[in-house]
Motif scaffolding. Structure first.
Motif, PDB file in Angstrom:
ATOM      1  N   GLY A 138      22.732  59.889  14.121  1.00 49.89           N
ATOM      2  CA  GLY A 138      22.038  58.862  14.887  1.00 49.89           C
ATOM      3  C   GLY A 138      23.080  58.013  15.597  1.00 49.89           C
ATOM      4  N   THR A 139      22.932  57.819  16.895  1.00 50.09           N
ATOM      5  CA  THR A 139      23.955  57.125  17.665  1.00 50.09           C
ATOM      6  C   THR A 139      23.353  56.420  18.871  1.00 50.09           C
ATOM      7  OG1 THR A 139      26.002  57.425  18.926  1.00 50.09           O
ATOM      8  CG2 THR A 139      24.465  59.250  18.939  1.00 50.09           C
ATOM      9  N   SER A 140      24.048  55.416  19.344  1.00 50.22           N
ATOM     10  CA  SER A 140      23.647  54.779  20.594  1.00 50.22           C
ATOM     11  C   SER A 140      24.429  55.361  21.768  1.00 50.22           C
ATOM     12  CB  SER A 140      23.848  53.262  20.511  1.00 50.22           C
ATOM     13  OG  SER A 140      25.200  52.978  20.237  1.00 50.22           O
ATOM     14  N   LYS A 141      25.356  56.278  21.486  1.00 47.36           N
ATOM     15  CA  LYS A 141      26.192  56.889  22.530  1.00 47.36           C
ATOM     16  C   LYS A 141      26.186  58.421  22.418  1.00 47.36           C
ATOM     17  CE  LYS A 141      29.306  52.952  22.196  1.00 47.36           C
ATOM     18  NZ  LYS A 141      30.664  52.526  21.840  1.00 47.36           N
ATOM     19  N   PRO A 142      25.011  59.040  22.540  1.00 45.73           N
ATOM     20  CA  PRO A 142      24.948  60.487  22.334  1.00 45.73           C
ATOM     21  C   PRO A 142      25.753  61.297  23.349  1.00 45.73           C
ATOM     22  CG  PRO A 142      22.865  59.683  23.177  1.00 45.73           C
ATOM     23  CD  PRO A 142      23.701  58.491  22.875  1.00 45.73           C
ATOM     24  N   GLN A 143      25.719  60.895  24.605  1.00 45.36           N
ATOM     25  CA  GLN A 143      26.411  61.677  25.627  1.00 45.36           C
ATOM     26  C   GLN A 143      27.924  61.638  25.424  1.00 45.36           C
ATOM     27  OE1 GLN A 143      24.461  63.655  27.596  1.00 45.36           O
ATOM     28  NE2 GLN A 143      26.441  64.634  27.878  1.00 45.36           N
ATOM     29  N   GLU A 144      28.451  60.499  24.981  1.00 41.49           N
ATOM     30  CA  GLU A 144      29.886  60.410  24.709  1.00 41.49           C
ATOM     31  C   GLU A 144      30.294  61.329  23.565  1.00 41.49           C
ATOM     32  OE1 GLU A 144      31.851  56.541  24.542  1.00 41.49           O
ATOM     33  OE2 GLU A 144      30.071  55.681  25.487  1.00 41.49           O
ATOM     34  N   ILE A 145      29.476  61.378  22.512  1.00 35.34           N
ATOM     35  CA  ILE A 145      29.778  62.271  21.392  1.00 35.34           C
ATOM     36  C   ILE A 145      29.713  63.726  21.840  1.00 35.34           C
ATOM     37  CG2 ILE A 145      28.968  63.108  19.148  1.00 35.34           C
ATOM     38  CD1 ILE A 145      28.202  60.267  18.447  1.00 35.34           C
ATOM     39  N   ILE A 146      28.679  64.075  22.609  1.00 34.02           N
ATOM     40  CA  ILE A 146      28.539  65.458  23.097  1.00 34.02           C
ATOM     41  C   ILE A 146      29.739  65.845  23.947  1.00 34.02           C
ATOM     42  CG2 ILE A 146      27.185  66.943  24.646  1.00 34.02           C
ATOM     43  CD1 ILE A 146      24.680  65.415  23.605  1.00 34.02           C
ATOM     44  N   ASN A 147      30.115  64.991  24.892  1.00 36.46           N
ATOM     45  CA  ASN A 147      31.258  65.298  25.759  1.00 36.46           C
ATOM     46  C   ASN A 147      32.546  65.443  24.956  1.00 36.46           C
ATOM     47  OD1 ASN A 147      29.513  65.149  27.921  1.00 36.46           O
ATOM     48  ND2 ASN A 147      30.118  63.083  28.490  1.00 36.46           N
ATOM     49  N   THR A 148      32.750  64.556  23.983  1.00 33.17           N
ATOM     50  CA  THR A 148      33.949  64.615  23.149  1.00 33.17           C
ATOM     51  C   THR A 148      33.980  65.901  22.337  1.00 33.17           C
ATOM     52  OG1 THR A 148      33.984  62.205  22.985  1.00 33.17           O
ATOM     53  CG2 THR A 148      35.273  63.424  21.365  1.00 33.17           C
ATOM     54  N   LEU A 149      32.857  66.246  21.701  1.00 29.80           N
ATOM     55  CA  LEU A 149      32.815  67.468  20.887  1.00 29.80           C
ATOM     56  C   LEU A 149      33.031  68.718  21.739  1.00 29.80           C
ATOM     57  CD1 LEU A 149      29.907  66.745  18.389  1.00 29.80           C
ATOM     58  CD2 LEU A 149      32.358  66.762  17.937  1.00 29.80           C
ATOM     59  N   LYS A 150      32.400  68.769  22.901  1.00 30.36           N
ATOM     60  CA  LYS A 150      32.575  69.936  23.768  1.00 30.36           C
ATOM     61  C   LYS A 150      34.025  70.065  24.224  1.00 30.36           C
ATOM     62  CE  LYS A 150      27.871  70.550  25.329  1.00 30.36           C
ATOM     63  NZ  LYS A 150      26.914  70.604  26.429  1.00 30.36           N
ATOM     64  N   ARG A 151      34.627  68.950  24.606  1.00 32.47           N
ATOM     65  CA  ARG A 151      36.022  68.972  25.047  1.00 32.47           C
ATOM     66  C   ARG A 151      36.949  69.432  23.907  1.00 32.47           C
ATOM     67  NH1 ARG A 151      36.468  63.921  26.601  1.00 32.47           N
ATOM     68  NH2 ARG A 151      37.622  63.181  24.805  1.00 32.47           N
ATOM     69  N   LEU A 152      36.733  68.905  22.703  1.00 36.89           N
ATOM     70  CA  LEU A 152      37.588  69.259  21.573  1.00 36.89           C
ATOM     71  C   LEU A 152      37.365  70.707  21.128  1.00 36.89           C
ATOM     72  CD1 LEU A 152      37.382  65.998  19.441  1.00 36.89           C
ATOM     73  CD2 LEU A 152      39.334  66.846  20.729  1.00 36.89           C
ATOM     74  N   CYS A 153      36.114  71.148  21.114  1.00 36.82           N
ATOM     75  CA  CYS A 153      35.846  72.538  20.725  1.00 36.82           C
ATOM     76  C   CYS A 153      36.497  73.513  21.707  1.00 36.82           C
ATOM     77  CB  CYS A 153      34.342  72.782  20.644  1.00 36.82           C
ATOM     78  SG  CYS A 153      33.558  72.017  19.201  1.00 36.82           S
ATOM     79  N   LEU A 154      36.408  73.203  22.990  1.00 36.08           N
ATOM     80  CA  LEU A 154      37.037  74.090  23.993  1.00 36.08           C
ATOM     81  C   LEU A 154      38.557  74.043  23.887  1.00 36.08           C
ATOM     82  CD1 LEU A 154      34.731  73.383  27.062  1.00 36.08           C
ATOM     83  CD2 LEU A 154      34.827  75.455  25.681  1.00 36.08           C
ATOM     84  N   ASN A 155      39.146  72.871  23.652  1.00 29.33           N
ATOM     85  CA  ASN A 155      40.604  72.740  23.521  1.00 29.33           C
ATOM     86  C   ASN A 155      41.121  73.460  22.271  1.00 29.33           C
ATOM     87  OD1 ASN A 155      40.807  71.261  25.846  1.00 29.33           O
ATOM     88  ND2 ASN A 155      40.947  69.287  24.802  1.00 29.33           N
ATOM     89  N   ASN A 156      40.351  73.403  21.174  1.00 32.13           N
ATOM     90  CA  ASN A 156      40.789  74.028  19.934  1.00 32.13           C
ATOM     91  C   ASN A 156      40.709  75.545  19.977  1.00 32.13           C
ATOM     92  OD1 ASN A 156      41.450  71.592  18.796  1.00 32.13           O
ATOM     93  ND2 ASN A 156      39.521  71.366  17.705  1.00 32.13           N
TER      94      ASN A 156
END
Length: 158
Positions: A138-156
């Motif tokens: 549960g978050t007030s910043k869902p898009q930021e979490i999604i963008n961060t996770l996608k960026r990190l998953c692709l980088n890893n």
């Protein structure tokens, strides 16, 4: 002492008012009834002390929910305790999506059919799957979490 400091890519702190406010009000009520000797049978002192300590512990262990995303892990902390540590590499990138968390889902840590919900208020959330279960934050910043996770998953994956 060698400590490895991970770079923090995202951090969100949410205050869990629904646990704090009633606990504070009950502490005030217990202490007031003790000092004013209200009622025909006042509470014994040990019961007052026990009640106050109990509600202080409730506040300490549930006053906030913190998500911290580093290059390798998502750390989920409820109150002053680290509840969960999820490896970013375990997240299935295709499963990361924004969801609505209805009020009747509850607050705190909730066990779902296929996973776990971490939440302090109804509204928006981020849902993703790991190799073993579904996680909903549960978050007030869902898009930021999604963008961060996608960026990190692709980088890893590189």
């Amino acid at each position: 002492m060698n400590q490895i400091v991970e770079k923090i890519y995202f951090k969100e702190r949410q205050i869990f008012y629904i646990s704090i406010i009633p606990a504070i009000l009950l502490i005030i009520l217990i202490v007031t009834t003790e000092f004013l000797n209200l009622g025909s049978k006042p509470m014994p002192l040990f019961a007052t002390v026990f009640g106050v300590i109990l509600f202080i512990l409730i506040i300490i262990f549930s006053y906030q929910l913190v998500y911290t995303i580093t290059s390798t892990h998502i750390y989920i902390k409820l109150g002053c305790i680290l509840v969960r540590k999820i490896k970013v590499n375990d997240i299935q990138l295709k499963s990361v999506k924004k969801v609505n968390v209805p009020w009747y889902s509850g607050m705190g840590i909730r066990i779902l059919n296929k996973g776990v919900l971490y939440n302090v208020k109804p509204g928006k959330g981020v849902k993703f799957e790991t190799s073993s279960k579904q996680i909903v934050l549960g978050t007030s910043k869902p898009q930021e979490i999604i963008n961060t996770l996608k960026r990190l998953c692709l980088n890893n994956k590189d």
